[in-house]
Design an enzyme around this catalytic site. Structure first.
Site, short mmCIF file in Angstrom:
data_model
loop_
_atom_site.label_atom_id
_atom_site.label_comp_id
_atom_site.label_asym_id
_atom_site.label_seq_id
_atom_site.Cartn_x
_atom_site.Cartn_y
_atom_site.Cartn_z
N GLY A 140 0.86 -1.17 0.00
CA GLY A 140 0.00 0.00 0.00
C GLY A 140 0.90 1.23 0.00
O GLY A 140 2.07 1.16 -0.39
N ARG A 141 0.38 2.34 0.47
CA ARG A 141 1.22 3.55 0.57
C ARG A 141 1.88 3.68 1.93
O ARG A 141 2.77 4.51 2.11
CB ARG A 141 0.40 4.80 0.24
CG ARG A 141 0.18 4.98 -1.25
CD ARG A 141 -0.53 6.27 -1.59
NE ARG A 141 -1.87 6.32 -1.02
CZ ARG A 141 -2.26 7.12 -0.02
NH1 ARG A 141 -1.43 7.96 0.52
NH2 ARG A 141 -3.50 7.07 0.43
N GLU A 153 5.78 4.06 2.37
CA GLU A 153 6.41 5.34 2.03
C GLU A 153 6.73 6.17 3.26
O GLU A 153 7.76 6.83 3.32
CB GLU A 153 5.49 6.17 1.12
CG GLU A 153 5.23 5.59 -0.23
CD GLU A 153 4.18 6.38 -0.99
OE1 GLU A 153 3.84 7.52 -0.60
OE2 GLU A 153 3.67 5.85 -1.99
N CYS A 170 4.58 -6.39 -2.10
CA CYS A 170 4.31 -5.24 -2.95
C CYS A 170 5.21 -4.04 -2.60
O CYS A 170 6.42 -4.13 -2.67
CB CYS A 170 2.82 -4.91 -2.82
SG CYS A 170 2.12 -3.91 -4.12
N HIS A 171 4.60 -2.92 -2.20
CA HIS A 171 5.34 -1.71 -1.83
C HIS A 171 6.02 -1.83 -0.47
O HIS A 171 6.75 -0.93 -0.05
CB HIS A 171 4.41 -0.50 -1.83
CG HIS A 171 4.05 -0.01 -3.20
ND1 HIS A 171 3.12 -0.65 -3.99
CD2 HIS A 171 4.49 1.05 -3.91
CE1 HIS A 171 2.99 0.00 -5.13
NE2 HIS A 171 3.81 1.03 -5.12
N TYR A 186 6.23 -5.02 -6.25
CA TYR A 186 5.45 -4.41 -7.32
C TYR A 186 6.42 -3.77 -8.30
O TYR A 186 7.43 -3.19 -7.90
CB TYR A 186 4.47 -3.37 -6.74
CG TYR A 186 3.55 -2.81 -7.78
CD1 TYR A 186 2.61 -3.63 -8.41
CD2 TYR A 186 3.61 -1.48 -8.15
CE1 TYR A 186 1.75 -3.14 -9.38
CE2 TYR A 186 2.75 -0.97 -9.12
CZ TYR A 186 1.83 -1.80 -9.73
OH TYR A 186 0.99 -1.31 -10.70
#
Length: 185
Positions: free
Chosen positions: A86-87, A90, A116-117, A137
């Site tokens: 997801g985000r 970050e 993924c992220h 990802y």
């Protein structure tokens, strides 16, 4: 015999399937699972989907409870770690406590599941993933390679204790391997 303990590290904007699926899978297996975030609170999840766009779309998801703040985590008490995407990665990678937590699992050779992220969480600790192989990802390939890891263009990949997946559709394969490694640990 005490139940195995799993740590899930995330924050607001975690991909809903990538936090809920592993959390429920761990509970199903009889593992204790804690969700840790920068702050102990209800986290907002997001739903990433692959529609007819050239990238994924994002919509608001369910809330999920982080029952532990990063600063209160005692990594040595856990048998494995899960890093959803997801985000959230970050911003959580900038938390002062998270790099030490994640590093512990690599140094202790405990199972590390990255989706993924979630690979972005590894960028501040490049020294522990340098020379390893993993997937993520596709948009995260530059970050994976910047750590000195080799990006594997596969949907899921296992490099010893490092179990990685491209995106949420790969959860069955990577969670199967994660559970297998936890039960063998």
């Amino acid at each position: 015999m005490a139940a195995k303990k799993i740590l899930i590290v995330t924050g607001d904007a975690v991909e809903a399937l990538e936090v809920y699926y592993p959390y429920f899978r761990c509970m199903e297996e009889g593992f204790e699972a804690d969700i840790a975030a920068p702050h102990k609170k209800k986290l907002h999840t997001v739903i990433h989907d692959f529609e007819d766009w050239e990238t994924y779309t994002e919509k608001p998801g369910y809330l999920v409870e982080a029952n532990l703040a990063f600063e209160d985590v005692k990594a040595e008490q856990y048998d494995g770690i899960i890093i959803p995407g997801g985000r959230a990665p970050e911003h959580i990678r900038m938390n002062e406590y998270l790099p030490g937590i994640v590093t512990h699992f690599f140094e202790a050779d405990k199972p590390v599941c990255v989706m993924c992220h979630g690979s972005l969480v590894l960028t501040p600790i490049a020294d522990v993933v340098k020379g390893r192989k993993m997937t993520a990802y596709q948009a995260c390939r530059p970050e994976v390679e910047s750590t000195g890891a080799e990006y594997m263009n596969e949907m899921d990949y296992v490099d010893r204790n490092l179990i990685s997946g491209h995106a949420w559709p790969d959860l069955p394969a990577i969670m199967k391997e994660f559970v297998k490694q936890i039960n063998s640990y």
